[in-house]
Design a protein around this motif. Structure first.
Motif, PDB file in Angstrom:
ATOM      1  N   UNK A   1       0.834  -1.210   0.000  1.00 14.25           N
ATOM      2  CA  UNK A   1       0.000   0.000   0.000  1.00 14.25           C
ATOM      3  C   UNK A   1       0.866   1.256   0.000  1.00 14.25           C
ATOM      4  N   UNK A   2       0.402   2.283  -0.705  1.00 16.70           N
ATOM      5  CA  UNK A   2       1.189   3.503  -0.863  1.00 16.70           C
ATOM      6  C   UNK A   2       0.296   4.588  -1.444  1.00 16.70           C
ATOM      7  N   UNK A   3       0.899   5.715  -1.798  1.00 19.64           N
ATOM      8  CA  UNK A   3       0.191   6.792  -2.477  1.00 19.64           C
ATOM      9  C   UNK A   3       0.841   7.010  -3.839  1.00 19.64           C
ATOM     10  N   UNK A   4       0.105   6.742  -4.895  1.00 17.56           N
ATOM     11  CA  UNK A   4       0.607   6.966  -6.252  1.00 17.56           C
ATOM     12  C   UNK A   4       0.355   8.412  -6.662  1.00 17.56           C
ATOM     13  N   UNK A   5       1.361   9.039  -7.238  1.00 16.77           N
ATOM     14  CA  UNK A   5       1.210  10.406  -7.737  1.00 16.77           C
ATOM     15  C   UNK A   5       0.392  10.362  -9.032  1.00 16.77           C
ATOM     16  N   UNK A   6      -0.634  11.208  -9.127  1.00 16.81           N
ATOM     17  CA  UNK A   6      -1.482  11.224 -10.312  1.00 16.81           C
ATOM     18  C   UNK A   6      -0.696  11.699 -11.534  1.00 16.81           C
ATOM     19  N   UNK A   7      -1.291  11.501 -12.714  1.00 15.92           N
ATOM     20  CA  UNK A   7      -0.583  11.820 -13.954  1.00 15.92           C
ATOM     21  C   UNK A   7      -0.476  13.330 -14.193  1.00 15.92           C
ATOM     22  N   UNK A   8      -1.447  14.093 -13.728  1.00 18.66           N
ATOM     23  CA  UNK A   8      -1.377  15.565 -13.825  1.00 18.66           C
ATOM     24  C   UNK A   8      -1.494  16.113 -12.403  1.00 18.66           C
ATOM     25  N   UNK A   9      -0.436  16.030 -11.624  1.00 20.58           N
ATOM     26  CA  UNK A   9      -0.560  16.180 -10.171  1.00 20.58           C
ATOM     27  C   UNK A   9      -0.261  17.558  -9.599  1.00 20.58           C
ATOM     28  N   UNK A  10       0.519  18.367 -10.279  1.00 21.10           N
ATOM     29  CA  UNK A  10       1.139  19.542  -9.659  1.00 21.10           C
ATOM     30  C   UNK A  10       0.182  20.733  -9.677  1.00 21.10           C
ATOM     31  N   UNK A  11      -0.070  21.330  -8.486  1.00 21.40           N
ATOM     32  CA  UNK A  11      -0.925  22.511  -8.442  1.00 21.40           C
ATOM     33  C   UNK A  11      -0.525  23.422  -7.292  1.00 21.40           C
ATOM     34  N   UNK A  12      -0.907  24.696  -7.430  1.00 22.20           N
ATOM     35  CA  UNK A  12      -0.627  25.716  -6.423  1.00 22.20           C
ATOM     36  C   UNK A  12      -1.945  26.213  -5.825  1.00 22.20           C
ATOM     37  N   UNK A  13      -1.970  26.336  -4.495  1.00 22.33           N
ATOM     38  CA  UNK A  13      -3.182  26.808  -3.827  1.00 22.33           C
ATOM     39  C   UNK A  13      -2.795  27.372  -2.460  1.00 22.33           C
ATOM     40  N   UNK A  14      -3.277  28.571  -2.162  1.00 22.58           N
ATOM     41  CA  UNK A  14      -3.108  29.193  -0.835  1.00 22.58           C
ATOM     42  C   UNK A  14      -1.643  29.324  -0.427  1.00 22.58           C
ATOM     43  N   UNK A  15      -0.797  29.642  -1.379  1.00 25.12           N
ATOM     44  CA  UNK A  15       0.609  29.854  -1.077  1.00 25.12           C
ATOM     45  C   UNK A  15       1.412  28.587  -0.907  1.00 25.12           C
ATOM     46  N   UNK A  16       0.855  27.444  -1.369  1.00 25.94           N
ATOM     47  CA  UNK A  16       1.537  26.147  -1.260  1.00 25.94           C
ATOM     48  C   UNK A  16       1.461  25.427  -2.594  1.00 25.94           C
ATOM     49  N   UNK A  17       2.409  24.517  -2.820  1.00 26.86           N
ATOM     50  CA  UNK A  17       2.368  23.652  -3.994  1.00 26.86           C
ATOM     51  C   UNK A  17       2.282  22.203  -3.528  1.00 26.86           C
ATOM     52  N   UNK A  18       1.378  21.453  -4.165  1.00 29.93           N
ATOM     53  CA  UNK A  18       1.112  20.082  -3.750  1.00 29.93           C
ATOM     54  C   UNK A  18       1.041  19.156  -4.954  1.00 29.93           C
ATOM     55  N   UNK A  19       1.142  17.855  -4.667  1.00 28.84           N
ATOM     56  CA  UNK A  19       0.972  16.808  -5.665  1.00 28.84           C
ATOM     57  C   UNK A  19      -0.293  16.016  -5.358  1.00 28.84           C
ATOM     58  N   UNK A  20      -1.169  15.867  -6.349  1.00 24.57           N
ATOM     59  CA  UNK A  20      -2.360  15.030  -6.190  1.00 24.57           C
ATOM     60  C   UNK A  20      -1.946  13.559  -6.186  1.00 24.57           C
ATOM     61  N   UNK A  21      -2.628  12.764  -5.357  1.00 26.15           N
ATOM     62  CA  UNK A  21      -2.318  11.335  -5.275  1.00 26.15           C
ATOM     63  C   UNK A  21      -3.577  10.491  -5.429  1.00 26.15           C
ATOM     64  N   UNK A  22      -3.365   9.223  -5.716  1.00 22.43           N
ATOM     65  CA  UNK A  22      -4.425   8.217  -5.716  1.00 22.43           C
ATOM     66  C   UNK A  22      -3.900   7.047  -4.891  1.00 22.43           C
ATOM     67  N   UNK A  23      -4.535   6.776  -3.746  1.00 28.61           N
ATOM     68  CA  UNK A  23      -3.969   5.731  -2.880  1.00 28.61           C
ATOM     69  C   UNK A  23      -4.094   4.365  -3.542  1.00 28.61           C
ATOM     70  N   UNK A  24      -3.112   3.512  -3.232  1.00 30.62           N
ATOM     71  CA  UNK A  24      -2.971   2.193  -3.851  1.00 30.62           C
ATOM     72  C   UNK A  24      -3.142   1.137  -2.771  1.00 30.62           C
ATOM     73  N   UNK A  25      -4.107   0.246  -2.944  1.00 32.02           N
ATOM     74  CA  UNK A  25      -4.347  -0.807  -1.967  1.00 32.02           C
ATOM     75  C   UNK A  25      -5.280  -0.339  -0.857  1.00 32.02           C
ATOM     76  N   UNK A  26      -5.558  -1.256   0.057  1.00 37.07           N
ATOM     77  CA  UNK A  26      -6.484  -0.963   1.146  1.00 37.07           C
ATOM     78  C   UNK A  26      -5.787  -0.286   2.314  1.00 37.07           C
ATOM     79  N   UNK A  27      -6.125   0.975   2.557  1.00 38.04           N
ATOM     80  CA  UNK A  27      -5.508   1.701   3.666  1.00 38.04           C
ATOM     81  C   UNK A  27      -6.588   2.367   4.517  1.00 38.04           C
ATOM     82  N   UNK A  28      -6.232   2.654   5.761  1.00 42.03           N
ATOM     83  CA  UNK A  28      -7.008   3.584   6.586  1.00 42.03           C
ATOM     84  C   UNK A  28      -6.443   4.966   6.299  1.00 42.03           C
ATOM     85  N   UNK A  29      -7.173   5.771   5.578  1.00 42.20           N
ATOM     86  CA  UNK A  29      -6.605   7.028   5.057  1.00 42.20           C
ATOM     87  C   UNK A  29      -6.130   7.953   6.177  1.00 42.20           C
TER      88      UNK A  29
END
Length: 478
Positions: free
Chosen positions: A118-146
């Motif tokens: 289990x892990x967090x996969x980075x999405x194909x178009x992930x990079x964005x800026x919001x509220x003075x921060x930059x983040x990567x969108x993810x799609x979790x892989x496998x069964x996790x307690x988020x």
């Protein structure tokens, strides 16, 4: 002087079944267990993704005299007794074998595990800026307690294939000098509404976004200046542009190192022990196994956490293809009839972890048939859930053979299933190998905090499982 045992006590010893604690065994084996787990922790730290673990395995195989089966196949080279061969499937799955005295079609002793976690996969178009921060969108892989996967340090691992076809490897956050990343959480002072939600809703999947920057590029004429600065850093270090994310496989995994757990250092705590604890011990058993009557084989697959799908999972043609080449290079002729004969004569121990009884959550276990830390190898006649759905249910004859082998070879083991009948459950790669006609039995290592960022195993169980895999690989069971 101790009193002599009564007739009833002697009769109870003779007739009753009582699992043993593997720590109460041999001081030498306890020392061996600690030594083995030092090497095991190195594998956990270096192989946090299926690609990395497969690469480590390949290096180990080459060091131990294994040859690439695809190369030998193209050259038409014959395989004789003792030949050691391997094949890497798309950088994510591995099969390797030691040719035995008997013809391959007489059957193979197989062990199999999976190397994805289990892990967090980075999405194909992930990079964005919001509220003075930059983040990567993810799609979790496998069964996790988020909710377990926020407010911890992350590292980024994977590959990026650029527009010109160049492939670059990424690993940021594992070196002491590297930065790490994180996923933010809501402070308790403002979490009144959040705390009223069900555990599955406390953290939404779309909010598992990796924080990677906050410093803007120094130019007032452009928008998204912080995102631009991150792109500039990626371009300078890796030659990347934003579009390269579209052909990338990047994974965010916990940045923790494998550590000893407990004042007595009796346990290992680390990310990804499901199922790299079984993958490592199967690999180690194959490295130490001697050529035997039967061919020995290990397969380490991908995609188990999402159903063993795809061309690197256990449902693929990978295992059949590998064995067909073994038959072709050891037999005077080849046909699907011979392949099927080989599969029907073979046996596999499907190696995967199972939840150990946790003192804090005992109510989900049926304790007469549960896994316990320190009780050695666990054997599961069946897996599945709620009526054995999606299970591979081994024949009594197979369980009897393994029970006899383990008892004769001093393997400490106990029987297990995954929780109470109506509580839930899970599966392994066993059912997909059994579908090929192979006799399959599930076995593995007890695990605490399964699918969390830090899972826990007992060192004596890890060692006992290595020992079990080796005696099976060297056996001549029919």
């Amino acid at each position: 002087m101790s009193e002599e045992k009564s007739q009833a006590e002697l009769l109870k010893e003779k007739l009753s079944y009582q699992p043993r604690n593997a720590w109460e065994h041999s001081e030498k084996e306890i020392r061996d267990a600690f030594d083995l787990c030092e090497n095991y922790k190195e594998y956990l730290d270096k192989g946090k993704t299926e690609r990395e673990f497969a690469a480590i395995v390949e290096k180990e195989l080459i060091k131990n005299g294994y040859q690439n089966l695809q190369t030998l196949f193209k050259q038409g080279k014959r395989l004789n007794r003792g030949a050691r061969v391997y094949y890497i499937n798309r950088h994510k799955a591995v099969a390797f074998a030691i040719i035995g005295d008997k013809p391959v079609i007489d059957g193979i002793n197989m062990v199999g595990a999976h190397i994805d976690s289990p892990r967090l996969d980075i999405k194909q178009n992930p990079l964005y800026e919001d509220s003075g921060l930059v983040l990567l969108k993810t799609h979790y892989y496998g069964g996790i307690k988020k909710y377990q996967w926020v407010a911890i340090p992350y590292s980024l691992h994977g590959v990026v294939v650029k527009a010109d076809g160049t492939k670059i490897e990424i690993c940021i956050g594992e070196d002491e000098a590297d930065p790490v990343f994180t996923i933010t959480d809501l402070l308790p002072h403002l979490a009144q509404d959040q705390m009223q939600k069900k555990a599955t809703e406390v953290v939404a999947g779309e909010n598992l976004n990796v924080l990677i920057g906050s410093r803007p590029y120094n130019d007032k004429k452009v928008k998204d200046k912080i995102k631009l600065n991150i792109l500039k850093i990626l371009n300078e270090k890796y030659g990347m542009v934003e579009e390269d994310f579209l052909s990338a496989e990047l994974e965010a995994v916990p940045a923790f190192k494998a550590k000893d757990i407990g004042l007595d250092r009796s346990m290992v705590g680390a990310y990804g022990q499901d199922d790299r604890v079984c993958a490592y011990t199967c690999l180690k058993a194959m490295m130490d196994a001697k050529p035997a009557d039967k061919t020995a084989l290990c397969i380490l697959t991908d995609k188990e956490e999402i159903g063993s799908t795809g061309n690197t999972g256990a449902q693929s043609n990978f295992l059949r293809s590998f064995i067909s080449k073994l038959i072709y290079l050891t037999n005077s002729n080849y046909s699907d009839i011979l392949l099927n004969q080989c599969l029907e004569n073979s046996m596999m121990l499907s190696a995967d972890v199972n939840p150990a009884v946790d003192p804090a959550y005992q109510e989900v276990q049926e304790k007469r048939n549960a896994s316990y830390m320190g009780n050695g190898v666990l054997i599961q006649k069946y897996t599945g859930s709620r009526g054995k759905y999606d299970a591979s249910d081994a024949n009594a004859e197979v369980v009897g053979l393994i029970r006899k082998l383990f008892n004769e070879k001093g393997i400490i083991w106990h029987t297990s299933e995954m929780g109470k009948v109506d509580q839930g459950g899970g599966g392994t790669i066993a059912q997909y190998v059994a579908n090929l006609g192979v006799e399959v039995l599930d076995c593995g290592v007890p695990l605490l905090s399964m699918h969390s960022p830090v899972e826990v195993t007992s060192k004596i169980d890890v060692y006992m499982f290595y020992k079990a895999m080796r005696v099976f690989l060297e056996s001549n069971l029919d």
